[in-house]
Motif scaffolding. Sequence first.
Motif, mmCIF file in Angstrom:
data_model
loop_
_atom_site.group_PDB
_atom_site.id
_atom_site.type_symbol
_atom_site.label_atom_id
_atom_site.label_comp_id
_atom_site.label_asym_id
_atom_site.label_seq_id
_atom_site.Cartn_x
_atom_site.Cartn_y
_atom_site.Cartn_z
ATOM 1 N N UNK A 130 51.558 35.377 25.136
ATOM 2 C CA UNK A 130 51.705 36.782 24.750
ATOM 3 C C UNK A 130 50.733 37.658 25.531
ATOM 4 N N UNK A 131 49.484 37.210 25.643
ATOM 5 C CA UNK A 131 48.492 37.985 26.388
ATOM 6 C C UNK A 131 48.854 38.064 27.874
ATOM 7 N N UNK A 132 49.265 36.937 28.443
ATOM 8 C CA UNK A 132 49.632 36.930 29.860
ATOM 9 C C UNK A 132 50.917 37.712 30.107
ATOM 10 N N UNK A 133 51.750 37.850 29.069
ATOM 11 C CA UNK A 133 52.963 38.646 29.206
ATOM 12 C C UNK A 133 52.662 40.097 29.512
ATOM 13 N N UNK A 134 51.523 40.590 29.016
ATOM 14 C CA UNK A 134 51.115 41.963 29.330
ATOM 15 C C UNK A 134 50.728 42.092 30.799
ATOM 16 N N UNK A 135 50.064 41.059 31.321
ATOM 17 C CA UNK A 135 49.715 41.054 32.747
ATOM 18 C C UNK A 135 50.986 40.993 33.584
ATOM 19 N N UNK A 136 51.929 40.188 33.134
ATOM 20 C CA UNK A 136 53.200 40.072 33.843
ATOM 21 C C UNK A 136 53.912 41.424 33.910
ATOM 22 N N UNK A 137 53.865 42.155 32.814
ATOM 23 C CA UNK A 137 54.507 43.469 32.791
ATOM 24 C C UNK A 137 53.819 44.421 33.772
ATOM 25 N N UNK A 138 52.494 44.351 33.835
ATOM 26 C CA UNK A 138 51.753 45.231 34.741
ATOM 27 C C UNK A 138 52.100 44.941 36.204
ATOM 28 N N UNK A 139 52.478 43.698 36.509
ATOM 29 C CA UNK A 139 52.776 43.309 37.886
ATOM 30 C C UNK A 139 54.279 43.218 38.159
ATOM 31 N N UNK A 140 55.084 43.782 37.282
ATOM 32 C CA UNK A 140 56.532 43.611 37.342
ATOM 33 C C UNK A 140 57.159 44.154 38.617
ATOM 34 N N UNK A 141 56.537 45.155 39.244
ATOM 35 C CA UNK A 141 57.133 45.772 40.431
ATOM 36 C C UNK A 141 56.494 45.291 41.730
ATOM 37 N N UNK A 142 55.606 44.333 41.652
ATOM 38 C CA UNK A 142 54.977 43.790 42.856
ATOM 39 C C UNK A 142 55.995 42.922 43.602
ATOM 40 N N UNK A 143 55.957 42.974 44.915
ATOM 41 C CA UNK A 143 56.908 42.217 45.726
ATOM 42 C C UNK A 143 56.677 40.716 45.609
ATOM 43 N N UNK A 144 57.746 39.916 45.724
ATOM 44 C CA UNK A 144 57.626 38.459 45.544
ATOM 45 C C UNK A 144 56.551 37.802 46.411
ATOM 46 N N UNK A 145 56.466 38.161 47.678
ATOM 47 C CA UNK A 145 55.468 37.511 48.536
ATOM 48 C C UNK A 145 54.048 37.792 48.065
ATOM 49 N N UNK A 146 53.804 39.016 47.635
ATOM 50 C CA UNK A 146 52.472 39.343 47.143
ATOM 51 C C UNK A 146 52.195 38.614 45.830
ATOM 52 N N UNK A 147 53.195 38.468 44.992
ATOM 53 C CA UNK A 147 53.028 37.710 43.748
ATOM 54 C C UNK A 147 52.617 36.274 44.057
ATOM 55 N N UNK A 148 53.245 35.680 45.047
ATOM 56 C CA UNK A 148 52.903 34.306 45.412
ATOM 57 C C UNK A 148 51.497 34.217 45.988
ATOM 58 N N UNK A 149 51.076 35.233 46.722
ATOM 59 C CA UNK A 149 49.704 35.232 47.246
ATOM 60 C C UNK A 149 48.700 35.342 46.107
ATOM 61 N N UNK A 150 48.985 36.196 45.135
ATOM 62 C CA UNK A 150 48.099 36.320 43.975
ATOM 63 C C UNK A 150 48.023 34.986 43.229
ATOM 64 N N UNK A 151 49.173 34.323 43.070
ATOM 65 C CA UNK A 151 49.197 33.028 42.395
ATOM 66 C C UNK A 151 48.332 32.008 43.130
ATOM 67 N N UNK A 152 48.423 31.992 44.448
ATOM 68 C CA UNK A 152 47.624 31.059 45.235
ATOM 69 C C UNK A 152 46.131 31.337 45.076
ATOM 70 N N UNK A 153 45.749 32.614 45.077
ATOM 71 C CA UNK A 153 44.337 32.978 44.888
ATOM 72 C C UNK A 153 43.846 32.526 43.522
ATOM 73 N N UNK A 154 44.664 32.688 42.510
ATOM 74 C CA UNK A 154 44.278 32.260 41.160
ATOM 75 C C UNK A 154 44.027 30.759 41.112
ATOM 76 N N UNK A 155 44.920 29.982 41.718
ATOM 77 C CA UNK A 155 44.761 28.526 41.709
ATOM 78 C C UNK A 155 43.506 28.091 42.460
ATOM 79 N N UNK A 156 43.308 28.644 43.642
ATOM 80 C CA UNK A 156 42.143 28.268 44.449
ATOM 81 C C UNK A 156 40.850 28.683 43.746
ATOM 82 N N UNK A 157 40.846 29.847 43.124
ATOM 83 C CA UNK A 157 39.642 30.322 42.437
ATOM 84 C C UNK A 157 39.292 29.427 41.260
ATOM 85 N N UNK A 158 40.280 29.056 40.455
ATOM 86 C CA UNK A 158 40.012 28.176 39.318
ATOM 87 C C UNK A 158 39.554 26.804 39.785
ATOM 88 N N UNK A 159 40.196 26.276 40.826
ATOM 89 C CA UNK A 159 39.788 24.975 41.353
ATOM 90 C C UNK A 159 38.353 25.024 41.875
#
Length: 403
Positions: A130-159
């Motif tokens: 539910x909490x992450x759903x709000x983040x998803x809504x905020x990023x709803x208009x971001x282009x797919x390639x940028x979304x994938x780059x953000x996802x990669x940054x999140x994974x690398x940062x957590x690792x």
Amino acid sequence: RPVSAPRTAAAAPPVARIGEIDVLRGCALLGILLINAQLMAGPAVAHGDGAGSGLADRGAAWATTALVSGKFYLLFSFLLGYGFTVQRRSAERAGVAFAARHLRRTAALFVLGLVHAVLLFPGDILMTYAALGLVLFALRDVRPRRLLRIAAVLLVSLAALLLAYGLLALALERTQGLAAPAADTGAAYRGGPGSVVRTNIELLPRFLGANVLHSADLLAALLAGLAAGKRRVLAGPGPRPVLLRRVVALGLPLGLAGGAFVAVCTHGPLEGGWFFVGQAAGVLTAPALTAAYACGVLLLVRVPAGRGIGATLAPAGRMSLTNYLAQSLALALVFTGYGLGLYGRVGTTTVLLGCLFLYAAQLALSALLSRHRRSGPAEFLLRAATRGGLPRRARWPPGAHHS
């Protein structure tokens, strides 16, 4: 399947379900059950050290960590992100404001998760979604390639964070990984309903902390699903078989190697700070195994011999929220004072075999229910909250093939 149409509510037909999403959700339910059952049975079960444990229990715990842990929540998160795009198109085609719908949906999901956590299982994931759903809504208009780059940054940062903590723990010769629950947790869970609820509330901050830590990889999977939904990857004929086979061929060895390393760091012989080093490796490699699993299932259900499997999994996937909550209810009746009170008294192998029986029962009951209803009761309530109230005929809708 979603097709283009005017946004006029009167002319817009309902958005058809995407069968592959239901199949994959039905598959993910098994992986989620295998992990949650071990947590609800007691921490010793997840490590293969439960009552009367032997080599088979330790092997089962090792295999579950390597092959299942951290994989199927990612798959479910990906599908949730993909479903976000379907729900948005559905709202637009119906001519209603998607923002209000989504806010009501996330609020209802949070309340449902809180009740689930307090009454049944403090490791609930719905509040985090539910909490992450709000983040998803905020990023709803971001282009797919940028979304994938953000996802990669999140994974690398957590690792990187987990790796740094693990190396620090090794340097300081720290001997334990995550803090274990209090010794009297078993007695509390085997007590009456009041004792179970109090224990769930006491453990809730600990589980929420773990969810917050891993919200980065969950959000990464959500964003990957959002990107895939924007490109309608599962619409029409879906991904080409050659692409699916390529993902399996690349993801399977990488994911299996990473899962094996996580298991070695969790169950030994590597110990202490290696736990967090293993978790760091898992964050980077689990998506590969998750993708390989998903693509393998999609390949399987496209051949004649596998279509029956898809038809068996899809009804459970359509009722995934109901089945998720029903799993927790069944496990609570087995392991806590709500029922048999077997917390900490069974081995890992017994728990996993019980999960297979429970999952088989859920598949059968979901198939039976789907003949008369298009969704489960939890989905009906969530849909009613999303749309701002019950339909004119406030009853559980009959069977249909549209969402």
